[in-house]
Design an enzyme around this catalytic site. Sequence first.
Site, mmCIF file in Angstrom:
data_model
loop_
_atom_site.group_PDB
_atom_site.id
_atom_site.type_symbol
_atom_site.label_atom_id
_atom_site.label_comp_id
_atom_site.label_asym_id
_atom_site.label_seq_id
_atom_site.Cartn_x
_atom_site.Cartn_y
_atom_site.Cartn_z
ATOM 1 N N HIS A 47 40.676 -30.369 -5.441
ATOM 2 C CA HIS A 47 40.149 -31.478 -4.510
ATOM 3 C C HIS A 47 39.535 -30.863 -3.250
ATOM 4 O O HIS A 47 38.383 -31.308 -2.518
ATOM 5 C CB HIS A 47 41.236 -32.455 -4.362
ATOM 6 N N GLU A 48 40.528 -30.260 -2.488
ATOM 7 C CA GLU A 48 40.007 -29.645 -0.862
ATOM 8 C C GLU A 48 38.971 -28.715 -0.874
ATOM 9 O O GLU A 48 38.028 -28.965 -0.070
ATOM 10 C CB GLU A 48 41.328 -29.117 -0.068
ATOM 11 N N GLY A 101 46.709 -33.275 1.541
ATOM 12 C CA GLY A 101 45.591 -32.235 1.811
ATOM 13 C C GLY A 101 44.582 -32.475 2.885
ATOM 14 O O GLY A 101 44.183 -33.633 2.812
ATOM 15 N N CYS A 128 41.816 -40.109 -1.449
ATOM 16 C CA CYS A 128 41.114 -39.179 -0.578
ATOM 17 C C CYS A 128 41.083 -39.854 0.990
ATOM 18 O O CYS A 128 40.931 -40.909 0.812
ATOM 19 C CB CYS A 128 39.594 -38.910 -0.799
ATOM 20 N N LEU A 129 41.637 -39.142 2.017
ATOM 21 C CA LEU A 129 41.654 -39.849 3.261
ATOM 22 C C LEU A 129 40.365 -40.206 3.956
ATOM 23 O O LEU A 129 40.095 -40.875 4.589
ATOM 24 C CB LEU A 129 42.359 -38.866 4.254
ATOM 25 N N GLN A 184 36.579 -32.871 7.119
ATOM 26 C CA GLN A 184 37.106 -34.236 6.816
ATOM 27 C C GLN A 184 37.411 -34.880 8.563
ATOM 28 O O GLN A 184 37.433 -35.990 8.747
ATOM 29 C CB GLN A 184 38.216 -34.645 6.405
ATOM 30 N N HIS A 215 35.778 -30.359 -1.159
ATOM 31 C CA HIS A 215 35.189 -30.816 0.029
ATOM 32 C C HIS A 215 34.265 -29.683 0.882
ATOM 33 O O HIS A 215 33.457 -30.032 1.585
ATOM 34 C CB HIS A 215 36.328 -31.137 0.909
HETATM 35 NI NI NI Z 1 39.769 -35.694 -0.203
#
Ligand code: NI
Length: 172
Positions: free
Chosen positions: A137-138, A46, A95-96, A51, A141
């Site tokens: 999670h997304e 995701g 998380c990226l 991000q 963000h």
């Molecule tokens: Ni993340």
Amino acid sequence: MSTLPIITLPDPLLRKASDPVEQVDAELLKLADDMLETMYDAPGVGLAAIQVGVPKRLIVLDVADEDDQPNPLTLFNPEILKIDGNETRVHEEGCLSIPDFRLEIERPARLVVGYIDRQGKPQELAADGLLATALQHEIDHLNGKLIIDFLSRLQRDMVVRKFKKAAREAPA
Ligand code: NI
């Protein structure tokens, strides 16, 4: 399509709440495609627009198993409409934007998410399993929330300090 640079901790943009998408246009669809390519390239399941430095309420996901067909999802203005039941699910999340960090997080196991699709139409998506976790999670963000917020203040400060130090020491 092209891959985009992913911003990481402690970039303050990650704490910014994203703005609603007024209209799905060609530019936003191109951004969604580039985000998908960036996500697959990373790899991750995701990615939120913030991000890649764009404060718009847009997320992309694909939670399909490696052996299965890809199942790319693009959601504009996603919001949780309903938590379905009391059951929770624990998953070790990464998380990226927080490389090399993982944390077990307990979240509602089933939910319904409303969103605008790529054609600009309102849709609902009922999710469980990894998709339910990844959606939460997304969407976090988009509200400036990160997985380190599930830590105690002391633990969170330690992680942030580590990333600040790494950023200072990184070659310019
Ligand atoms: Ni993340």
